[in-house]
Structures are given as C-alpha cells and as structure tokens.
Write a protein that holds these residues in place. Structure first.
Motif: not given
Length: 224
Positions: A11-19, A174-188
């Motif tokens: 949803p954050l990525l979709l909101l950013l694209m819409s903005s 953007i910052l939230l998307c980056v943090l969530s992406a980093v969290g996903l990579i760390v979890a994997l």
C-alpha cells in the motif's frame, strides 16, 4: 512476519505512485510561449499559482527555475518565496531578476541568452500535492514553436523524483518503504542462515535432516 511486511509495503508503494502521478497531472497540457522584444522587461506568469488559488489550495513555497540552462545545468534555481520572505539563489544574470505581483518572474533588459524554458513550482503543505507550470520565453520573436511532444520539453513535463520536489508526506512514504524492504531482506537472510545452521548441526550429529512433521508422519505410517 514476512507476509506482514509485504502487506505493509505494497500500500505504501501504491500511495507513493499515486502521489507522484498527481504531481505530474496538474501541469498544463500546452507549453505557453511569451515573446518579448530585445532589451525589454519581461514578466513571466505563474499559471500554477493561478490554478492553486482558483482551487482554494494552500502552498508552503513558490520557486522559479530556469530549465536547460546554457551552462549545462538541467535546472537552475532563481528565487524562492516562503513564509512571506524571498530567497535568491546564485543565478548569474547581469540585469537581475525579481518576484512580481501574483508570482510573476520579472526579468529586466532581456537578451537572446534569456530565451528558454522557465518553471514555476509550488510546494504543497503536508497532505497536499505540488503544482508546477512551464513557460517558454522567446526574446526577439519565436521562429519555431516548441510542441509538447518535443523530447526537450517532455523531459521536464514529468521530472525525475527528487527529495527537493517531493512533499514531506511523500518523503515519509519513501522512508517507510525503504525500511520495510530492508526488514524483509533481513528476515529472509535470517531464515536462510537458520536453515543452513540447522542442516549443518544435523549432519554433524548424524541426525536426519527431515522436518519434525515429516518424521512423525513416517513413524505413524510404519506403525499401521
């Protein structure tokens, strides 16, 4: 946890694209041309400000830029009005420039070197959307009309995103998307390391590497 991270990130990525899409759609569909005689005083209107006032929108700053400057810079700042005060950037022009009424850019004693595309950018308040309008100044006549399909013009109609052009809300997204992406990579990575360590431990101990559930199923089948 990984599924939750993905559900938050999408949803954050979709909101950013819409903005960003909204920021591109508020531009004028036709590049306005304003001819001025040589050595006259030019006044360039800010259509974005007129549209913003007509829509009852508020903005936090108004900035004038020169696009495709002869020095090679893609965009050069001229001045910015914010909180009632005007800040002038280091833009070299012998005759000077100023901010006129209704956000007009005033250029005195224009020459052929002043010809080009100028941009008026309105940065919105938190939760709003940015507006900008481009205008083509042609000194001593406009021999060739620039069409919106011209690549030199289209490259500025929907500019590349930058922190300077984005609103605070978009920067937070953007910052939230980056943090969530980093969290996903760390979890994997954590899952991969855990599985590798578990497999190495089982091999060293001479234990089967089957999952507990699978082992229990095999024992039940052998007892039947």
């Amino acid at each position: 946890m990984m599924q939750l991270t993905g559900l938050v990130e999408l949803p954050l990525l979709l909101l950013l694209m819409s903005s960003y899409q909204d920021m591109c759609l508020v531009q004028s569909s036709v590049l306005q041309e304003v001819p001025f005689p040589l050595h006259s005083n030019a006044s360039l209107p800010c259509d974005a400000l007129m549209l913003s006032l007509a829509a009852g929108e508020e903005y936090r700053s108004l900035t004038w830029y020169r696009l495709n400057h002869p020095t090679g810079e893609e965009r050069s700042g001229l001045l910015q009005k914010r909180n009632g005060s005007i800040k002038y950037y280091r833009y070299s022009r012998p005759a000077g420039f100023s901010l006129g009424d209704e956000g007009h850019l005033e250029l005195g004693n224009v020459t052929a070197g002043d010809s080009g595309v100028y941009q008026c950018l309105l940065r919105a308040n938190l939760g709003g959307r940015n507006r900008h309008s481009d205008i083509y100044l042609c000194v001593d006549g406009c021999p060739e009309r620039i069409q919106p399909q011209d690549p030199a013009v289209m490259s500025h109609r929907c500019p590349v995103m930058s922190l300077e052009a984005l609103s605070p809300a978009a920067i937070v997204i953007i910052l939230l998307c980056v943090l969530s992406a980093v969290g996903l990579i760390v979890a994997l990575l954590a899952v991969l390391v855990y599985r590798r360590n578990t497999a190495a431990h089982h091999q060293k101990a001479g234990m089967p590497t089957e999952e507990p559930n699978t082992k229990q199923k095999h024992q039940l089948l052998s007892n039947i």
